[in-house]
Design a protein around this motif. Structure first.
Motif, mmCIF file in Angstrom:
data_model
loop_
_atom_site.group_PDB
_atom_site.id
_atom_site.type_symbol
_atom_site.label_atom_id
_atom_site.label_comp_id
_atom_site.label_asym_id
_atom_site.label_seq_id
_atom_site.Cartn_x
_atom_site.Cartn_y
_atom_site.Cartn_z
ATOM 1 N N ALA A 1 0.840 -1.194 0.000
ATOM 2 C CA ALA A 1 0.000 0.000 0.000
ATOM 3 C C ALA A 1 0.873 1.241 0.000
ATOM 4 N N LEU A 2 0.576 2.164 -0.903
ATOM 5 C CA LEU A 2 1.245 3.463 -0.944
ATOM 6 C C LEU A 2 0.294 4.489 -0.344
ATOM 7 N N ILE A 3 0.779 5.227 0.641
ATOM 8 C CA ILE A 3 -0.051 6.180 1.373
ATOM 9 C C ILE A 3 0.627 7.539 1.356
ATOM 10 N N THR A 4 -0.107 8.564 0.919
ATOM 11 C CA THR A 4 0.435 9.915 0.939
ATOM 12 C C THR A 4 -0.061 10.642 2.188
ATOM 13 N N GLY A 5 0.692 11.664 2.595
ATOM 14 C CA GLY A 5 0.362 12.336 3.854
ATOM 15 C C GLY A 5 0.415 11.351 5.003
ATOM 16 N N ALA A 6 1.467 10.519 5.000
ATOM 17 C CA ALA A 6 1.508 9.364 5.900
ATOM 18 C C ALA A 6 2.155 9.639 7.249
ATOM 19 N N ALA A 7 2.794 10.783 7.421
ATOM 20 C CA ALA A 7 3.594 10.996 8.631
ATOM 21 C C ALA A 7 2.761 11.039 9.900
ATOM 22 N N HIS A 8 1.572 11.659 9.818
ATOM 23 C CA HIS A 8 0.716 11.681 11.001
ATOM 24 C C HIS A 8 -0.749 11.670 10.577
ATOM 25 N N GLY A 9 -1.639 11.751 11.547
ATOM 26 C CA GLY A 9 -3.065 11.846 11.262
ATOM 27 C C GLY A 9 -3.649 10.627 10.581
ATOM 28 N N GLN A 10 -4.545 10.878 9.621
ATOM 29 C CA GLN A 10 -5.279 9.800 8.963
ATOM 30 C C GLN A 10 -4.356 8.873 8.173
ATOM 31 N N GLY A 11 -3.334 9.437 7.540
ATOM 32 C CA GLY A 11 -2.412 8.617 6.775
ATOM 33 C C GLY A 11 -1.642 7.649 7.638
ATOM 34 N N ARG A 12 -1.147 8.136 8.764
ATOM 35 C CA ARG A 12 -0.377 7.275 9.659
ATOM 36 C C ARG A 12 -1.248 6.166 10.234
ATOM 37 N N ALA A 13 -2.449 6.521 10.686
ATOM 38 C CA ALA A 13 -3.353 5.516 11.253
ATOM 39 C C ALA A 13 -3.672 4.435 10.230
ATOM 40 N N THR A 14 -3.857 4.843 8.985
ATOM 41 C CA THR A 14 -4.179 3.874 7.936
ATOM 42 C C THR A 14 -2.979 3.004 7.601
ATOM 43 N N ALA A 15 -1.799 3.592 7.568
ATOM 44 C CA ALA A 15 -0.595 2.803 7.316
ATOM 45 C C ALA A 15 -0.428 1.701 8.348
ATOM 46 N N LEU A 16 -0.648 2.030 9.603
ATOM 47 C CA LEU A 16 -0.493 1.038 10.664
ATOM 48 C C LEU A 16 -1.599 -0.016 10.611
ATOM 49 N N ALA A 17 -2.808 0.407 10.269
ATOM 50 C CA ALA A 17 -3.909 -0.556 10.169
ATOM 51 C C ALA A 17 -3.657 -1.546 9.035
ATOM 52 N N LEU A 18 -3.186 -1.063 7.900
ATOM 53 C CA LEU A 18 -2.923 -1.955 6.782
ATOM 54 C C LEU A 18 -1.712 -2.845 7.052
ATOM 55 N N ALA A 19 -0.714 -2.298 7.737
ATOM 56 C CA ALA A 19 0.435 -3.127 8.116
ATOM 57 C C ALA A 19 -0.006 -4.264 9.024
ATOM 58 N N ALA A 20 -0.928 -3.980 9.931
ATOM 59 C CA ALA A 20 -1.450 -5.028 10.816
ATOM 60 C C ALA A 20 -2.185 -6.102 10.031
ATOM 61 N N ASP A 21 -2.707 -5.720 8.849
ATOM 62 C CA ASP A 21 -3.394 -6.682 7.981
ATOM 63 C C ASP A 21 -2.449 -7.405 7.038
ATOM 64 N N GLY A 22 -1.155 -7.096 7.132
ATOM 65 C CA GLY A 22 -0.183 -7.811 6.321
ATOM 66 C C GLY A 22 0.361 -7.055 5.131
ATOM 67 N N TYR A 23 0.035 -5.768 5.010
ATOM 68 C CA TYR A 23 0.549 -4.966 3.907
ATOM 69 C C TYR A 23 1.942 -4.449 4.211
ATOM 70 N N ASP A 24 2.818 -4.489 3.223
ATOM 71 C CA ASP A 24 4.018 -3.669 3.260
ATOM 72 C C ASP A 24 3.610 -2.246 2.884
ATOM 73 N N VAL A 25 4.345 -1.267 3.382
ATOM 74 C CA VAL A 25 3.893 0.127 3.290
ATOM 75 C C VAL A 25 4.919 0.997 2.582
ATOM 76 N N VAL A 26 4.411 1.843 1.695
ATOM 77 C CA VAL A 26 5.193 2.929 1.112
ATOM 78 C C VAL A 26 4.584 4.221 1.643
ATOM 79 N N ALA A 27 5.340 4.943 2.457
ATOM 80 C CA ALA A 27 4.821 6.134 3.139
ATOM 81 C C ALA A 27 5.479 7.379 2.559
ATOM 82 N N LEU A 28 4.651 8.274 2.036
ATOM 83 C CA LEU A 28 5.150 9.498 1.410
ATOM 84 C C LEU A 28 4.556 10.702 2.131
ATOM 85 N N ASP A 29 5.391 11.705 2.384
ATOM 86 C CA ASP A 29 4.918 12.908 3.066
ATOM 87 C C ASP A 29 5.790 14.088 2.678
ATOM 88 N N VAL A 30 5.192 15.287 2.676
ATOM 89 C CA VAL A 30 5.957 16.490 2.360
ATOM 90 C C VAL A 30 7.001 16.773 3.433
#
Length: 262
Positions: A4-33
């Motif tokens: 999963a590639l997630i933008t605005g991932a450093a905090h807030g909704q992006g971060r919460a989603t990155a962690l939720a998907l990681a818990a489901d077995g996704y590897d994560v690509v996190a992009l943020d300004v």
């Protein structure tokens, strides 16, 4: 492996989603300004937050790549997507989450304010997706979730540029759904009411109010809550990218605490 590639991932909704998907077995690509912007003048995500997100994802047993990039910058986004694909060999999910919000009467907005809002909230998702979509087409599979807003389904005072950007994202979602359905790619938009995030805190500081005052004044939720949590958004994305939502595309998934019922 799913990625999963997630933008605005450093905090807030992006971060919460990155962690939720990681818990489901996704590897994560996190992009943020990961830097301050001239507009709006509140705190954005940071490189330190990206680093800690990577550590948390790895603690869940998943891999995580982080990239500092502005979604408005095509070359930087393209390089990040290319590096992510070279590393993982696939991108299964794109959560277009990066966005800003700020207040201002329509006739008093500066051209810079207007352009920045549209460029980050609407052009940015298009830039990211234009680099991801070819990989999904080649795989003939994928899910794109665009983080719109209740403002992408109704007008809102002092938020005309924000509403315009989010209505545009809703339209983009529907158009992509039509174009990409033949390849088995689903595209949906989510529409939260106010969310308890650092962005909400930043808006409150700019208005000289508390976050709760801002949320209660601007939202008008039907349920007696001032806002929803980042986990509510993460759970929505978690569902939408799963097989449980396999026939959902081109539609709006509302997380509004009843606001749009009013």
């Amino acid at each position: 492996m799913t990625v999963a590639l997630i933008t605005g991932a450093a905090h807030g909704q992006g971060r919460a989603t990155a962690l939720a998907l990681a818990a489901d077995g996704y590897d994560v690509v996190a992009l943020d300004v990961a830097k301050a912007l001239e507009y709006p003048a509140y705190r954005m995500g940071s490189s330190g937050e990206l680093d800690s997100l990577r550590d948390e994802v790895k603690a869940l047993g998943r891999d995580c790549l982080t990239f500092v990039a502005d979604v408005r910058e095509d070359a930087a986004v393209g390089a990040a997507v290319a590096d992510a694909f070279a590393h993982f060999g696939r991108i299964d999910v794109l959560f277009n989450n990066a966005g800003i919000c700020a207040y201002g009467l329509a006739h008093e907005l500066t051209e810079t304010a207007w352009d920045t809002m549209i460029d980050i909230n609407l052009k940015g998702p298009w830039i990211v997706a234009r680099h991801v979509i070819p990989h999904m087409i080649e795989a003939r599979a994928g899910v794109i979730v665009n983080n719109s807003s209740i403002a992408g389904l109704r007008g809102m005072g002092r938020l005309s540029h924000y509403a315009a950007s989010k209505w545009g994202l809703t339209g983009l979602t529907k158009s992509w759904a039509i174009e990409l359905a033949p390849y088995g790619i689903r595209v949906v938009s989510i529409h939260p009411t106010g969310v308890d995030t650092p962005l909400n805190d930043g808006l409150a500081e700019m208005e000289g109010k508390t976050p709760r005052e801002i949320a209660e004044a601007s939202a008008g939720n039907l349920l007696p809550v001032p806002w929803v949590e980042t986990s509510d958004v993460a759970e929505a994305v978690r569902f939408l990218v799963s097989e449980k939502a396999r026939y959902m595309t081109g539609s709006e998934f509302v997380i509004d605490a009843g606001l749009l019922t009013r």
